[in-house]
Design a protein around this motif. Structure first.
Motif, short mmCIF file in Angstrom:
data_model
loop_
_atom_site.label_atom_id
_atom_site.label_comp_id
_atom_site.label_asym_id
_atom_site.label_seq_id
_atom_site.Cartn_x
_atom_site.Cartn_y
_atom_site.Cartn_z
N ASP A 139 0.81 -1.22 0.00
CA ASP A 139 0.00 0.00 0.00
C ASP A 139 0.84 1.27 0.00
O ASP A 139 0.73 2.12 -0.89
CB ASP A 139 -0.94 0.00 1.21
CG ASP A 139 -2.00 -1.08 1.09
OD1 ASP A 139 -2.06 -1.72 0.03
OD2 ASP A 139 -2.74 -1.30 2.06
N VAL A 197 1.43 3.58 -3.45
CA VAL A 197 0.70 4.85 -3.48
C VAL A 197 1.65 6.02 -3.64
O VAL A 197 1.42 6.93 -4.44
CB VAL A 197 -0.16 4.97 -2.20
CG1 VAL A 197 -0.68 6.40 -2.05
CG2 VAL A 197 -1.32 3.99 -2.24
N ASP A 251 -6.83 6.36 -1.08
CA ASP A 251 -5.41 6.11 -1.31
C ASP A 251 -4.77 7.21 -2.15
O ASP A 251 -3.68 7.70 -1.85
CB ASP A 251 -5.22 4.76 -1.99
CG ASP A 251 -5.45 3.59 -1.04
OD1 ASP A 251 -5.33 3.80 0.18
OD2 ASP A 251 -5.74 2.48 -1.52
N HIS A 295 -6.04 1.76 -4.33
CA HIS A 295 -5.10 0.68 -4.60
C HIS A 295 -5.56 -0.54 -3.82
O HIS A 295 -5.76 -0.48 -2.60
CB HIS A 295 -3.68 1.07 -4.17
CG HIS A 295 -2.67 0.00 -4.37
ND1 HIS A 295 -2.39 -0.54 -5.61
CD2 HIS A 295 -1.86 -0.67 -3.49
CE1 HIS A 295 -1.47 -1.48 -5.50
NE2 HIS A 295 -1.13 -1.58 -4.23
N SER A 309 -6.26 0.33 -8.92
CA SER A 309 -4.99 -0.28 -9.31
C SER A 309 -4.83 -1.65 -8.64
O SER A 309 -5.31 -1.88 -7.53
CB SER A 309 -3.81 0.62 -8.93
OG SER A 309 -3.78 0.85 -7.54
N ASN A 363 -2.90 -4.93 -6.95
CA ASN A 363 -1.83 -5.16 -5.97
C ASN A 363 -0.90 -6.30 -6.39
O ASN A 363 -0.07 -6.76 -5.61
CB ASN A 363 -2.42 -5.46 -4.58
CG ASN A 363 -3.28 -6.71 -4.58
OD1 ASN A 363 -3.45 -7.38 -5.60
ND2 ASN A 363 -3.85 -7.03 -3.42
#
Length: 798
Positions: free
Chosen positions: A147, A151, A207, A248, A284, A286
């Motif tokens: 994360d 980001v 995010d 995200h 988006s 991961n």
């Protein structure tokens, strides 16, 4: 003994208390009734949506913690409600998303050659992109997908794209598309550690955001509410300035959870920015360099296919094009309604009232044919993404500041008659107790204007992908839009009022407004042939200005005596139907249920019956309970006093079973958050069946509302009939059967009473009590309530 429908309602609850003998309903109802109307046996599907549940008003904020940290809605609650608004059939994956929303309808999108130039600039700046000289391929690989790492990297990449495009002069080439000379800078940033200001909800932390930073001077901020939403000195972002939201996908979470989280952020933007028609977002992955762009509007959402931005041989150029274009879109392209408004030239976008928004009134009957009116502050803001998205503004005319008007914007279903036309029809039929409409207009259509006549691609449908949204076929999309397409409408009213749940109102003001709402509703039906179908605290207004009070003229109405005065009115005909012309198939015109969730009648929640007068009267009863329980007057009933009294074993008691029927704070909170069956069961058990539970609720009425207890008790006896056991039961509607018989819940019989002793006809409130008689009984209850409160007020003044 065979089980009847009277018994079937008890099956959803366990046996319990036996009620004492209830008071007799008011006698003397006339035997003659106005002409009967046909109510189509139709009920739109019940959906528990964010838009159907009101945002907490000032009375709830008054009860928040002293440090002001109580959220308007918790993140968890908002997510559940938004998820209910966006089922799979409301989301369409458009393989031509970029063409639909950028290439074909805006010059802001850089060409592929320009996007490659931006990539070259990123390589020179060493921002997330490398270039293979031999192959000419540009590659992009994030530093990581956790994360925090991703980001920060993405914000750096997106900022680099914007900055490089500006350095190449691409922004200057597109400056002509901006209709304003406003100043402001676009900033990509994360709110993961500090929630944006504006909603007092510290759990809403998107995010990634693209925000416009503006310098707001006090002179340009027209209200305290707008000042509170101004950018924070600490650099903390504000929801009012967010233009794009990004999510995200967290490690371990599903794509569906990430989609819901993204939609929740979109919901917050729609709430804070009142002139939003649509909003862009993105999601988006991961696991790999993959992104999905989203477009939210009042009909649902459209998303792109999954774009792999690993290299320029795949979708990297397309992603760069879109991210660069986000800084060059006009207000309309960004999803703001602009057709009916103007705003200060010092602002790029009409974010909220701080931008000095005004609209033009075109009405020959209102002093001038054309005049500009200023939108001062919002009176009402509906929550949710999908739905009407209603906003009501308090306004004044620039040419006549003493004239206070109300302007309503809402997205009505294209399958419904315009609300302005229903007001006109009501006026032609002499309906009393409604506000006067002085202008009615319609603007953009979602399918045609907001989605740019999106045509599903039959040749290249989006491929199934575990990292993408659930597939919606072309036929499903077309079917969905046929029932969910909406058009933005504007109504301008000559007067304004105060919703009856506002804490500034006295019990007498509320009682008078309830009486006015009841009269208006009856006039609308019995004299106008129009059924309202959305009785709520938001739709009954109190008049505190004596100049707005309606005095009934002789011969004007048969539901109200001449000389009587109405200290309020009934509003919002968006879900109303003209009973004489509506069909059973198109009663609503929209694919959602009608009504505001906490106030919906039991049998509508259960989907058992078509909407009729009896259900609106039941909603009026719930409105009475709501305002009496939740009203917050200075030095009166508060959450802290509730805690104290419960600790002392006082009025806030618990049933013998040990189950807390009425929670602390708002005792009717279960009606906000439960699903339809849970809410209906709660009402059946604790309002209809068990009188001990109902009396506990009466004891929870706020101080100053003691007179409302008797009114509520009497109102309950009008709506529900006491059975042989002394327990009130929910009546069941019957519909005409073949051969002159009737069809009840369990089949056809020659006699309604013989087949179902609890059956009720379409023109009845309960067995043997007609709509007209029921109205007169409730009218008498409200008259006695007002008289008692007026007497109490006179004694206090004396």
């Amino acid at each position: 003994m065979p089980k009847t429908d009277r018994d079937s309602d008890r099956d959803i609850i366990s046996p319990g208390f036996q009620s004492r003998q209830c008071k007799s309903p008011r006698a003397g109802a006339p035997s003659s009734t106005p002409a009967h109307y046909y109510y189509p046996h139709h009920s739109t599907p019940v959906k528990r949506k964010a838009s159907s549940i009101p945002l907490p008003g000032p009375n709830f904020q008054r009860r928040s913690d002293s440090n002001g940290t109580k959220c308007l809605r918790s993140a968890a609650t908002a997510s559940v409600l938004v998820q209910a608004e966006l089922p799979p059939d409301s989301i369409y994956t458009d393989a031509r998303f970029v063409e639909t929303f950028f290439l074909n309808h805006t010059s802001a999108l850089p060409s592929r050659t320009e996007a490659v130039d931006i990539l070259a600039g990123l390589v020179r700046q060493k921002i997330g992109v490398i270039h293979d000289v031999k192959t000419g391929v540009y590659s992009c690989l994030p530093r990581g997908f956790s994360d925090g790492i991703f980001v920060d990297w993405f914000c750096e990449l997106a900022s680099g794209i914007t900055r490089t495009a500006n350095q190449l002069g691409l922004d200057q080439q597109r400056s002509s598309v901006s209709p304003t000379t406003g100043t402001g800078s676009f900033v990509w940033s994360s709110a993961r550690t500090l929630a944006p200001a504006g909603l007092r909800n510290r759990n809403m932390k998107p995010d990634i955001t693209l925000a416009i930073e503006e310098a707001l001077e006090d002179a340009s901020v027209s209200s305290k509410a707008a000042k509170a939403r101004a950018p924070q000195p600490s650099g903390r972002k504000s929801w009012r300035c967010i233009l794009v939201v990004g999510e995200h996908q967290s490690s371990g979470s599903t794509v569906q959870c990430a989609q819901t989280q993204l939609a929740t952020y979109a919901h917050e933007v729609f709430v804070v920015q009142p002139f939003r028609s649509s909003l862009f977002g993105f999601l988006s992955s991961n696991k790999k360099p993959a992104i999905t762009f989203w477009h939210f509007d009042r009909a649902g959402a459209v998303c792109s296919k999954v774009l792999d931005y690993t290299s320029s041989e795949k979708d990297l150029v397309t992603v760069v094009q879109v991210l660069a274009a986000f800084s060059w879109l006009t207000p309309q392209q960004y999803g703001f309604h602009t057709a009916s408004i103007e705003w200060s030239q010092s602002h790029l976008y009409p974010l909220d009232e701080a931008c000095q928004i005004s609209t033009q009134l075109n009405c020959a009957s209102f002093k001038q044919t054309k005049q500009q009116i200023t939108l001062q502050e919002p009176i009402f803001v509906a929550a949710g993404i999908v739905g009407r998205g209603t906003r009501v503004w308090k306004c004044t005319s620039l040419s006549s500041p003493s004239d206070v008007l109300a302007v309503k914007y809402s997205w009505r279903s294209t399958g419904r008659l315009a609300e302005g036309d229903l007001y006109l029809l009501a006026a032609e039929k002499g309906v009393i107790g409604l506000p006067t409409v002085i202008a009615s207009d319609s603007y953009e259509d979602i399918e045609r204007d907001v989605r740019h006549s999106l045509v599903p691609d039959p040749v290249n449908p989006p491929p199934s992908n575990v990292d993408s949204t659930p597939d919606t076929t072309i036929r499903q999309y077309e079917t969905y839009m046929n029932s969910h397409n909406r058009i933005l409408s504007r109504l301008i009213f000559s007067t304004t009022g105060t919703t009856i749940d506002h804490p500034s109102l006295t019990p007498l003001c509320i009682a008078r407004a309830l009486y006015a709402g009841l009269i208006a509703h009856a006039s609308l039906l019995f004299e106008g042939g129009i059924l309202h179908r959305d009785i709520s605290t938001n739709n009954i207004l109190a008049y505190t200005d004596p100049t707005n009070v309606i005095r009934i003229l002789p011969g004007k109405s048969k539901v109200c005596p001449a000389g009587d005065m109405l200290f309020g009115c009934l509003i919002d005909l968006d879900y109303a139907i003209n009973i004489g012309e509506v069909s059973a198939v198109t009663a609503s015109g929209a694919g959602d249920r009608t009504g505001t969730y906490p106030f919906i009648a039991i049998n509508i929640l259960l989907g058992r019956e078509g909407h009729r007068y009896r259900h609106d009267l039941e909603s009026m009863f719930y409105v009475l309970l709501w305002v009496a329980c939740n009203h917050a007057l200075p030095n009166f009933h508060s959450a802290s006093s509730a805690n104290e009294q419960q600790g002392k074993g006082g009025r806030y008691n618990v049933p013998i079973s040990g189950m807390i029927v009425w929670p602390q704070g708002n005792p009717l909170e279960p009606w906000l958050l439960g699903d339809p069956l849970e809410v209906a069961s709660h009402k059946v058990m604790n309002i209809v069946t068990y009188e001990a539970h109902f009396e506990q609720l009466l004891e929870r009425f706020a101080e100053g509302f003691e007179a409302f207890e008797q009114a509520a008790y009497d109102f309950r006896s009008v709506l529900w009939e006491s059975g042989q056991s002394g327990i009130y039961v929910v009546p069941q509607e019957v519909v005409p059967g073949e051969g002159g018989g009737t069809v009840g819940k369990r089949g056809r019989s020659g006699s309604r009473r013989r087949g179902n002793s609890n059956a009720v006809g379409k023109e009845e409130i309960k067995p043997g009590l007609s709509n007209w008689q029921g109205f007169l009984q409730v009218k008498g209850i409200f008259e006695r309530l007002v008289t008692e409160l007026e007497k109490n007020e006179q004694e206090l003044e004396g």
